[in-house]
Enzyme design. Sequence first.
Site, PDB file in Angstrom:
ATOM      1  N   HIS A  22      -9.523  -1.765  -4.898  1.00  0.00           N
ATOM      2  CA  HIS A  22      -8.398  -2.178  -4.054  1.00  0.00           C
ATOM      3  C   HIS A  22      -7.476  -3.149  -4.806  1.00  0.00           C
ATOM      4  O   HIS A  22      -6.258  -3.130  -4.614  1.00  0.00           O
ATOM      5  CB  HIS A  22      -8.854  -2.787  -2.732  1.00  0.00           C
ATOM      6  CG  HIS A  22      -7.703  -2.961  -1.795  1.00  0.00           C
ATOM      7  ND1 HIS A  22      -7.218  -1.933  -1.007  1.00  0.00           N
ATOM      8  CD2 HIS A  22      -6.859  -4.001  -1.615  1.00  0.00           C
ATOM      9  CE1 HIS A  22      -6.150  -2.350  -0.359  1.00  0.00           C
ATOM     10  NE2 HIS A  22      -5.901  -3.608  -0.707  1.00  0.00           N
TER      11      HIS A  22
ATOM     12  N   ASP B  99      -3.440  -2.790  -5.282  1.00  0.00           N
ATOM     13  CA  ASP B  99      -2.410  -3.805  -5.025  1.00  0.00           C
ATOM     14  C   ASP B  99      -1.549  -4.065  -6.271  1.00  0.00           C
ATOM     15  O   ASP B  99      -0.347  -4.283  -6.158  1.00  0.00           O
ATOM     16  CB  ASP B  99      -3.061  -5.116  -4.563  1.00  0.00           C
ATOM     17  CG  ASP B  99      -3.509  -5.059  -3.104  1.00  0.00           C
ATOM     18  OD1 ASP B  99      -2.982  -4.207  -2.347  1.00  0.00           O
ATOM     19  OD2 ASP B  99      -4.385  -5.864  -2.724  1.00  0.00           O
TER      20      ASP B  99
ATOM     21  N   HIS C 136       0.826  -1.213   0.000  1.00  0.00           N
ATOM     22  CA  HIS C 136       0.000   0.000   0.000  1.00  0.00           C
ATOM     23  C   HIS C 136       0.861   1.264   0.000  1.00  0.00           C
ATOM     24  O   HIS C 136       0.569   2.213  -0.730  1.00  0.00           O
ATOM     25  CB  HIS C 136      -0.968   0.003   1.184  1.00  0.00           C
ATOM     26  CG  HIS C 136      -1.936  -1.149   1.148  1.00  0.00           C
ATOM     27  ND1 HIS C 136      -2.729  -1.484   2.205  1.00  0.00           N
ATOM     28  CD2 HIS C 136      -2.220  -2.040   0.160  1.00  0.00           C
ATOM     29  CE1 HIS C 136      -3.474  -2.537   1.877  1.00  0.00           C
ATOM     30  NE2 HIS C 136      -3.171  -2.899   0.645  1.00  0.00           N
TER      31      HIS C 136
ATOM     32  N   HIS D 245      26.152  -9.541 -53.450  1.00  0.00           N
ATOM     33  CA  HIS D 245      25.161 -10.009 -52.448  1.00  0.00           C
ATOM     34  C   HIS D 245      24.365  -8.841 -51.922  1.00  0.00           C
ATOM     35  O   HIS D 245      24.575  -8.398 -50.801  1.00  0.00           O
ATOM     36  CB  HIS D 245      25.892 -10.714 -51.304  1.00  0.00           C
ATOM     37  CG  HIS D 245      25.001 -11.570 -50.458  1.00  0.00           C
ATOM     38  ND1 HIS D 245      24.266 -11.080 -49.410  1.00  0.00           N
ATOM     39  CD2 HIS D 245      24.732 -12.899 -50.508  1.00  0.00           C
ATOM     40  CE1 HIS D 245      23.589 -12.063 -48.836  1.00  0.00           C
ATOM     41  NE2 HIS D 245      23.848 -13.169 -49.470  1.00  0.00           N
TER      42      HIS D 245
ATOM     43  N   HIS E 201      -1.495 -11.079  -5.215  1.00  0.00           N
ATOM     44  CA  HIS E 201      -0.088 -10.684  -5.039  1.00  0.00           C
ATOM     45  C   HIS E 201       0.868 -11.607  -5.779  1.00  0.00           C
ATOM     46  O   HIS E 201       1.873 -11.159  -6.326  1.00  0.00           O
ATOM     47  CB  HIS E 201       0.265 -10.653  -3.556  1.00  0.00           C
ATOM     48  CG  HIS E 201      -0.434  -9.549  -2.816  1.00  0.00           C
ATOM     49  ND1 HIS E 201      -0.304  -8.227  -3.170  1.00  0.00           N
ATOM     50  CD2 HIS E 201      -1.284  -9.580  -1.772  1.00  0.00           C
ATOM     51  CE1 HIS E 201      -1.038  -7.486  -2.363  1.00  0.00           C
ATOM     52  NE2 HIS E 201      -1.650  -8.282  -1.514  1.00  0.00           N
TER      53      HIS E 201
HETATM   54 ZN   LIG Z   1      -4.000  -4.518  -0.433  1.00  0.00          ZN
END
Ligand SMILES: [Zn+2]
Length: 440
Positions: free
Chosen positions: A239, A243, A82, A345, A266
């Site tokens: 939220h 994260d 956070h 070439h 996570h």
């Molecule tokens: Zn969180």
Amino acid sequence: MASASEFQHTVGKIASLSGTSLHTGEKVSLKLHPAPVDHGIKFKRRDLQDEPTIDATIDNLKTVERATTIGEGSVRVHTVEHVLAALSAIAVDNSIVEMDANEPPIGDGSAQPYVDLIKRAEMIVQEEPRRFFDVREPMYVESKTGALLVLLPDEKFRISCTQAGPNNRFTQYLSMEVTAAAFEREIAPARTFVFYEDVQPLMEKNLIKGGSLENAIVVRGEAVLSKEPLRFPDEFVRHKVLDIIGDLALVGRRIRGHVVAAKPGHSANADLARAVAREQTRRSALSVTRAVPRGDSGFDTDEVMQILPHRFPFLMVDRIISFEGETKCIGIKTVTINEPFFQGHFPGHPVMPGVMQVEAMAQVASILLFKLAKTTSRIGYFMSADGVKFRKPVLPGDTIFIHAELTRSRGERLAKAKCHCVVNDAVVSEGELMFTFLDK
Ligand SMILES: [Zn+2]
């Protein structure tokens, strides 16, 4: 003119915040300190002997169960996501986050206290440009738990997220460009939420001593329990976005790309951060300084010709620009329209033959081998080449950076080298070459 947002920022003064840590329930105070350019975000444990610091980088990630923990040696800092989300979104590049416990204060379970803290610390612009990670090709990570994160090229940092609870209850979707203003308004106030069945065993084991309805929303069946009513009808997905921002901050660069996330957590967030860091490392390895040094760090043309018997039109190395230890070096070859092979070439469409690039790799690898053997009385014969790939055409005017690394030498007679040629930061050809030595 570059805008202020393209330069690094730190805080202008120290600001502090006190509260309770979630897992231990202890009192903790956290202070933001200014830091110099290219410092990044570091956590400092003031409560430990010698006050160790931990870089907030993906290399230091330790665990991702319910929260993100980083550490170095035996030192840990838990639940960093956070505070990192706020620093990253409000765009503080450099700061020391000093704490007198192993976890930041949980506050109300959102990033709001950290946004307020950063404002009190008053951000200031610094003199170095920011470092960005530009997504060039789509990348993705997928977890066994059903999380899927895709990262797509985009000029902005955007997140489109779908959150789904157990049995797809509380499915919510949000798509936004992550700017400081949007984060502050739409994301920072969104609180942590938990499903009762997930936290009940933890509460019984007394593992979340600081947890309460004041710092988390608890969902029990269809009931949403919290001290304060929901701040947004879709607070959960907000939220989740918070994260994602916090976990991706461990990349250490500002991402320009679009994260499309389904059921993120996570663990998957960290996997994506790791994939980005790996890609960044790969890119850094490819980019070689454009200013080609002369002098002791390499070999000039004369020294190259003392080692290699090749002469016009077959000498394919102009200079060795650097050695790294005994097993790695980089040579350069400037390709001009005067190269004899361009005559045939191809007429009207000059392209450097791939076999000449392999020859260049072999010559650079030979220089390494002779330097290692410290003799020129033997001659190295090129025996075989594996995994040779030609990825991009080499044209007149290109400078080829020829990288060679000895991977194996068997006795005195055999050696293997991994090689690749780079033009304008892109690999144009690669291969693994095998050599044998014979006395002249
Ligand atoms: Zn969180």
